[in-house]
Design an enzyme around this catalytic site. Structure first.
Site, mmCIF file in Angstrom:
data_model
loop_
_atom_site.group_PDB
_atom_site.id
_atom_site.type_symbol
_atom_site.label_atom_id
_atom_site.label_comp_id
_atom_site.label_asym_id
_atom_site.label_seq_id
_atom_site.Cartn_x
_atom_site.Cartn_y
_atom_site.Cartn_z
ATOM 1 N N ASP A 172 6.080 -43.405 79.198
ATOM 2 C CA ASP A 172 5.645 -44.767 78.935
ATOM 3 C C ASP A 172 4.531 -44.587 77.915
ATOM 4 O OD1 ASP A 172 4.036 -47.119 78.910
ATOM 5 O OD2 ASP A 172 5.116 -47.774 80.680
ATOM 6 N N HIS A 173 4.805 -44.912 76.661
ATOM 7 C CA HIS A 173 3.847 -44.492 75.632
ATOM 8 C C HIS A 173 2.479 -45.158 75.788
ATOM 9 C CE1 HIS A 173 5.093 -48.138 73.434
ATOM 10 N NE2 HIS A 173 4.023 -47.986 72.684
ATOM 11 N N HIS A 235 4.975 -51.094 80.652
ATOM 12 C CA HIS A 235 3.638 -50.969 80.060
ATOM 13 C C HIS A 235 2.558 -51.750 80.826
ATOM 14 C CE1 HIS A 235 5.939 -49.117 76.995
ATOM 15 N NE2 HIS A 235 6.190 -50.173 76.257
HETATM 16 C C1 BG6 Z 1 7.971 -50.960 73.173
HETATM 17 C C2 BG6 Z 1 8.752 -52.226 73.256
HETATM 18 O O1 BG6 Z 1 8.109 -50.211 74.353
HETATM 19 O O2 BG6 Z 1 6.592 -51.248 72.976
HETATM 20 C C3 BG6 Z 1 8.544 -53.055 72.014
HETATM 21 O O3 BG6 Z 1 10.134 -51.945 73.424
HETATM 22 C C4 BG6 Z 1 7.072 -53.262 71.742
HETATM 23 O O4 BG6 Z 1 9.213 -54.308 72.125
HETATM 24 C C5 BG6 Z 1 6.318 -51.950 71.775
HETATM 25 O O5 BG6 Z 1 6.954 -53.871 70.464
HETATM 26 C C6 BG6 Z 1 4.826 -52.173 71.687
HETATM 27 O O6 BG6 Z 1 4.161 -50.941 71.528
HETATM 28 P P1 BG6 Z 1 2.777 -50.832 70.749
HETATM 29 O O7 BG6 Z 1 2.393 -49.401 70.914
HETATM 30 O O8 BG6 Z 1 3.039 -51.241 69.342
HETATM 31 O O9 BG6 Z 1 1.857 -51.775 71.449
#
Ligand code: BG6
Length: 478
Positions: A172-173, A235
């Site tokens: 989960d980044h 997230h």
């Molecule tokens: C991804 C989603 O996991 O996270 C996207 O699939 C979203 O829809 C993105 O735009 C948001 O990531 P960050 O790091 O740009 O906030």
């Protein structure tokens, strides 16, 4: 500090995520001296490339995603020398013996599944069948990890047939973002906050992940997911867990993940009146959600706001408000802990409401702000005013400080190090789906149409009402 030498195989090595995040992230770690010389990155995908053709693709990706002055030609060349490629069929036989021949058994092995979820199972099976993976090899799987409890369980079972839980890294980044990790440092590294971190002192918590991007280009995927599956189940849920969990005894994988799991399990079911779903609309041609997905009658939400309750001793009666959406006014993600009013005002009622707010900005302008009340300077008597104690990570690190690393850089290095703390465990993912499923089922059964909101706004009006009706308000998205 360099990690141990490794072979990292990226299935889906020619795909978008590999080009945008994984390869540039690896290059930055290489520049930072973290990638030992014997390490190799092996792209694996369907295209019939040789090493040289793939290296040309990787070079192009670096040119696109890394600023020119951060990629000296000699470093790019040295990095490319470590890149290899295998043409492989994820569901067939082609390429597997080539991959097996290439892999070394005396270095750390990691297999990154940067492919459609339907291929996770076949890849795990083939790695096993072709005996490609050594005993402590790691596999990295991207979201979406299933689309409901049943599919997540099936996926966990399939991966579990071939790999031990200690080998599975579910990404989960958001957990790799510097500020998200800082949330834990602030909570558990200071004496100041933790004593106040409970229902006695906290009025409510707001978690906002606002985006300006729309679904253009990925409508086919997104329309089958919506904001709930795409952002909340993973997230926002992870952010919620880090704020709400009990202090783990150690910063180690299972101690942290046990505590997060307890939070998910303590979530109450959400009343339908506590959820607002939205879909963006625009007067400009082609800019509305329904014009960017296949189904012109789609009921999928591109925005969601909700109020959650955590049924435990620490948080009883403290609402957690979550919201996330696409095509909003600004890209702004933050967590705000809004403390209660002081119990008695020695300055009299007319001085109004002043509340301390601890805001942790995840992006952009990563930092922490603590709103405090002070006397307005000047001779006008005892007038109170709220001012921020502001800290941005950029300022704190100073002009010579390092750039804040991208989430993927940190996470990939953790995979090589064998540290699962910032990855989701199987039971955590299942618990999150178990909580999510009935909510989604509810609005599907009711045939509920999301409320419209204008591109560039803060979401549907009803989201504001969700707060107003309880005498609260969302923080501005800016
Ligand atoms: C991804 C989603 O996991 O996270 C996207 O699939 C979203 O829809 C993105 O735009 C948001 O990531 P960050 O790091 O740009 O906030």
């Amino acid at each position: 500090i360099p990690v141990d030498p490794f072979d990292l195989v990226i299935f889906g090595g020619t795909g978008d995520l590999a080009r945008r995040k994984i390869l540039p992230g690896l290059f930055r770690r290489f520049l930072a001296g973290q990638m030992p010389p014997e390490s190799r990155v092996i792209g694996a995908a369907r295209s019939e490339y040789g090493d040289d053709e793939y290296r040309a693709e990787v070079k192009a990706a670096l040119e696109e995603f890394i600023a020119k002055d951060s990629r000296p030609a000699k470093d790019v060349k040295a990095f490319l020398d470590r890149i290899h490629y295998v043409a492989i069929d994820a569901t067939g036989k082609a390429g597997w013996s080539d991959l097996k021949k290439l892999l070394r058994s005396d270095v750390v092995q990691a297999f990154y599944f940067s492919v459609a979820p339907s291929l996770f199972g076949p890849l795990a099976e083939r790695l096993h069948e072709w005996k490609c993976a050594v005993k402590d090899a790691r596999i990295v799987v991207e979201k979406p990890f299933g689309r409901d409890l049943e599919s997540a369980r099936a996926l966990n079972r399939t991966l579990g047939d071939h790999f031990d839980e200690s080998q599975i890294y579910r990404i989960d980044h958001y957990l790799g973002k510097e500020t998200v990790q800082n949330l834990m440092a602030v909570r558990f590294g200071n004496m100041l906050f933790e004593p106040l971190w409970n229902a006695q002192y906290v009025d409510h918590v707001q978690i906002t992940v606002a985006e300006t991007v729309g679904v253009n280009g990925r409508g086919a995927y997104y329309d089958k997911s919506g904001a709930m599956r795409d952002m909340v189940q993973n997230h926002l849920m992870q952010l919620l867990c880090l704020i709400a969990m009990e202090p783990p005894s150690r910063f180690d994988p299972d101690a942290v993940r046990d505590e997060k799991l307890k939070v998910i399990r303590a979530l109450d079911p959400v009343d339908k009146n506590d959820i607002v779903r939205g879909q963006y609309v625009s007067e400009e041609d082609g800019e509305s959600y329904l014009e960017q997905v296949e189904d012109p009658d789609s009921l999928t939400e591109s925005f969601i706001a909700m109020k959650l309750n955590i049924s435990n001793w620490r948080w009883a009666g403290v609402p957690f408000y979550l919201r996330t959406g696409k095509k909003l006014k600004a890209r702004a993600s933050e967590i705000a802990i809004v403390f209660k009013d002081a119990p008695h005002s020695i300055f009299g009622q007319e001085l109004g409401r002043h509340r301390n707010i601890l805001a942790i900005r995840l992006q952009p302008n990563e930092g922490i702000t603590l709103g405090v009340t002070i006397k307005e300077p000047g001779p006008g008597g005892m007038r109170l005013v709220d001012v921020p104690l502001d800290m941005t990570f950029k300022d704190a690190l100073g002009p010579d400080g390092d750039e804040i690393p991208d989430a993927y850089e940190r996470l990939i290095m953790d995979v090589i190090r064998g540290n699962q703390t910032l990855f989701m465990r199987g039971d955590e993912v299942e618990a999150a789906w178990a909580w999510t499923d009935p909510l989604i089922k509810g609005w599907i059964e009711r045939g509920e149409r999301p409320k419209s909101y204008d591109v560039g706004s803060t979401g549907p009006e009803d989201a504001a009402v969700l707060m107003h009706r309880e005498g609260r308000k969302w923080r501005d998205i800016k």
